[in-house]
Design a protein around this motif. Sequence first.
Motif, PDB file in Angstrom:
ATOM      1  N   ALA A 118       0.839  -1.204   0.000  1.00  0.00           N
ATOM      2  CA  ALA A 118       0.000   0.000   0.000  1.00  0.00           C
ATOM      3  C   ALA A 118       0.870   1.248   0.000  1.00  0.00           C
ATOM      4  N   LEU A 119       1.952   1.233   0.752  1.00  0.00           N
ATOM      5  CA  LEU A 119       2.867   2.375   0.777  1.00  0.00           C
ATOM      6  C   LEU A 119       3.519   2.577  -0.585  1.00  0.00           C
ATOM      7  N   VAL A 120       3.899   1.485  -1.225  1.00  0.00           N
ATOM      8  CA  VAL A 120       4.489   1.576  -2.564  1.00  0.00           C
ATOM      9  C   VAL A 120       3.478   2.156  -3.538  1.00  0.00           C
ATOM     10  N   SER A 121       2.252   1.657  -3.498  1.00  0.00           N
ATOM     11  CA  SER A 121       1.218   2.107  -4.413  1.00  0.00           C
ATOM     12  C   SER A 121       0.925   3.597  -4.252  1.00  0.00           C
ATOM     13  N   CYS A 122       0.880   4.059  -3.004  1.00  0.00           N
ATOM     14  CA  CYS A 122       0.517   5.453  -2.742  1.00  0.00           C
ATOM     15  C   CYS A 122       1.677   6.428  -2.922  1.00  0.00           C
ATOM     16  N   TYR A 123       2.899   5.962  -2.646  1.00  0.00           N
ATOM     17  CA  TYR A 123       4.020   6.909  -2.586  1.00  0.00           C
ATOM     18  C   TYR A 123       5.133   6.644  -3.597  1.00  0.00           C
ATOM     19  N   ASN A 124       4.924   5.705  -4.499  1.00  0.00           N
ATOM     20  CA  ASN A 124       5.986   5.350  -5.436  1.00  0.00           C
ATOM     21  C   ASN A 124       6.472   6.540  -6.249  1.00  0.00           C
ATOM     22  N   ARG A 125       5.589   7.507  -6.498  1.00  0.00           N
ATOM     23  CA  ARG A 125       5.967   8.667  -7.287  1.00  0.00           C
ATOM     24  C   ARG A 125       6.268   9.905  -6.443  1.00  0.00           C
ATOM     25  N   SER A 126       6.266   9.744  -5.144  1.00  0.00           N
ATOM     26  CA  SER A 126       6.615  10.872  -4.278  1.00  0.00           C
ATOM     27  C   SER A 126       8.124  11.111  -4.361  1.00  0.00           C
ATOM     28  N   PRO A 127       8.575  12.332  -4.077  1.00  0.00           N
ATOM     29  CA  PRO A 127       9.987  12.684  -4.295  1.00  0.00           C
ATOM     30  C   PRO A 127      11.005  11.849  -3.528  1.00  0.00           C
ATOM     31  N   TRP A 128      10.647  11.377  -2.325  1.00  0.00           N
ATOM     32  CA  TRP A 128      11.651  10.751  -1.463  1.00  0.00           C
ATOM     33  C   TRP A 128      11.403   9.269  -1.179  1.00  0.00           C
ATOM     34  N   PHE A 129      10.374   8.680  -1.746  1.00  0.00           N
ATOM     35  CA  PHE A 129      10.073   7.293  -1.389  1.00  0.00           C
ATOM     36  C   PHE A 129      11.214   6.341  -1.756  1.00  0.00           C
ATOM     37  N   GLU A 130      11.750   6.476  -2.959  1.00  0.00           N
ATOM     38  CA  GLU A 130      12.819   5.565  -3.398  1.00  0.00           C
ATOM     39  C   GLU A 130      14.040   5.637  -2.493  1.00  0.00           C
ATOM     40  N   HIS A 131      14.277   6.797  -1.907  1.00  0.00           N
ATOM     41  CA  HIS A 131      15.438   6.974  -1.031  1.00  0.00           C
ATOM     42  C   HIS A 131      15.348   6.071   0.201  1.00  0.00           C
ATOM     43  N   TYR A 132      14.118   5.814   0.665  1.00  0.00           N
ATOM     44  CA  TYR A 132      13.926   5.022   1.886  1.00  0.00           C
ATOM     45  C   TYR A 132      13.355   3.636   1.624  1.00  0.00           C
ATOM     46  N   ARG A 133      13.042   3.346   0.380  1.00  0.00           N
ATOM     47  CA  ARG A 133      12.294   2.132   0.064  1.00  0.00           C
ATOM     48  C   ARG A 133      12.971   0.859   0.560  1.00  0.00           C
ATOM     49  N   ASP A 134      14.231   0.651   0.277  1.00  0.00           N
ATOM     50  CA  ASP A 134      14.901  -0.602   0.627  1.00  0.00           C
ATOM     51  C   ASP A 134      14.978  -0.802   2.141  1.00  0.00           C
ATOM     52  N   GLU A 135      15.316   0.261   2.865  1.00  0.00           N
ATOM     53  CA  GLU A 135      15.405   0.144   4.321  1.00  0.00           C
ATOM     54  C   GLU A 135      14.030  -0.107   4.931  1.00  0.00           C
ATOM     55  N   LEU A 136      13.017   0.530   4.375  1.00  0.00           N
ATOM     56  CA  LEU A 136      11.671   0.331   4.881  1.00  0.00           C
ATOM     57  C   LEU A 136      11.183  -1.082   4.574  1.00  0.00           C
ATOM     58  N   ALA A 137      11.547  -1.590   3.395  1.00  0.00           N
ATOM     59  CA  ALA A 137      11.183  -2.965   3.036  1.00  0.00           C
ATOM     60  C   ALA A 137      11.784  -3.951   4.037  1.00  0.00           C
ATOM     61  N   ALA A 138      13.029  -3.707   4.448  1.00  0.00           N
ATOM     62  CA  ALA A 138      13.681  -4.584   5.421  1.00  0.00           C
ATOM     63  C   ALA A 138      12.954  -4.547   6.760  1.00  0.00           C
ATOM     64  N   LEU A 139      12.490  -3.365   7.151  1.00  0.00           N
ATOM     65  CA  LEU A 139      11.735  -3.251   8.398  1.00  0.00           C
ATOM     66  C   LEU A 139      10.449  -4.066   8.320  1.00  0.00           C
ATOM     67  N   TYR A 140       9.757  -3.991   7.197  1.00  0.00           N
ATOM     68  CA  TYR A 140       8.480  -4.694   7.048  1.00  0.00           C
ATOM     69  C   TYR A 140       8.657  -6.200   6.835  1.00  0.00           C
ATOM     70  N   GLU A 141       9.880  -6.648   6.686  1.00  0.00           N
ATOM     71  CA  GLU A 141      10.155  -8.083   6.615  1.00  0.00           C
ATOM     72  C   GLU A 141      10.571  -8.650   7.969  1.00  0.00           C
ATOM     73  N   LYS A 142      10.667  -7.782   8.961  1.00  0.00           N
ATOM     74  CA  LYS A 142      11.120  -8.193  10.289  1.00  0.00           C
ATOM     75  C   LYS A 142      10.026  -8.992  11.000  1.00  0.00           C
ATOM     76  N   PRO A 143      10.339 -10.217  11.453  1.00  0.00           N
ATOM     77  CA  PRO A 143       9.327 -11.000  12.185  1.00  0.00           C
ATOM     78  C   PRO A 143       8.955 -10.310  13.491  1.00  0.00           C
ATOM     79  N   VAL A 144       7.684 -10.291  13.810  1.00  0.00           N
ATOM     80  CA  VAL A 144       7.251  -9.616  15.040  1.00  0.00           C
ATOM     81  C   VAL A 144       5.983 -10.288  15.551  1.00  0.00           C
ATOM     82  N   ASP A 145       5.893 -10.431  16.874  1.00  0.00           N
ATOM     83  CA  ASP A 145       4.740 -11.068  17.506  1.00  0.00           C
ATOM     84  C   ASP A 145       3.878 -10.096  18.310  1.00  0.00           C
TER      85      ASP A 145
END
Length: 220
Positions: A85-112
Amino acid sequence: MSTLIIDLQYFGSVYWYKKVYKYTHVEFSEYEKHRKMGFRNRLWIAGAEGRMNLSVPIVDARNEKQVYKDVRIVPGRWQTEHFRALVSCYNRSPWFEHYRDELAALYEKPVDYLFDWNLACFEWMNEKLDLPVTVDVARLPGNGGQAPENESAPGADGVVNFTDYFHPSNSGNWLHGDENRFRYSQVFEDRVGFLPGLSILDLMFCEGLSGVKRLVGDAR
């Protein structure tokens, strides 16, 4: 300033962050009672049709007797769905690509647990900002979100408590107040107008660190 006690939220709103960065010492209580329909397990982002709500599914969501540290996340694909959803909404925003990879890693983090997830999100954001804010996990609950009448005059213990103040049901107080008239460019503003109260991610993707630090400067 004094110590701020406030509920730890899921990539809290621009106004939540404005409040947090007004202080140099902040405490998040893990023993607060769970409050349904709040920003501990949801955030607001900008979509092409207006404001979108992303919600983390939690176990026994209506049980307001459970304490924050014990709130478990329902296993599933919510992290994948939120990131898409974040990619869909912000893919064309000026700064999304700058943070995309690090944010993707956060969203892959297992959490309970919800508290652990929100703390990881806060630490991720705080690392990007590199601001002098000392954060502690308090062992006592907050006061239910009753904001002080005079924030410049904290209690005898030097503590200002805004637990549950930034809640959708209380938006009339924090979303449209004079102190929260912070404006910036948004991705779909030409279609849906300016949407106040969105997640700090919205500001970061649209204006980068300079926008977030402008918010911090406005707070202080």
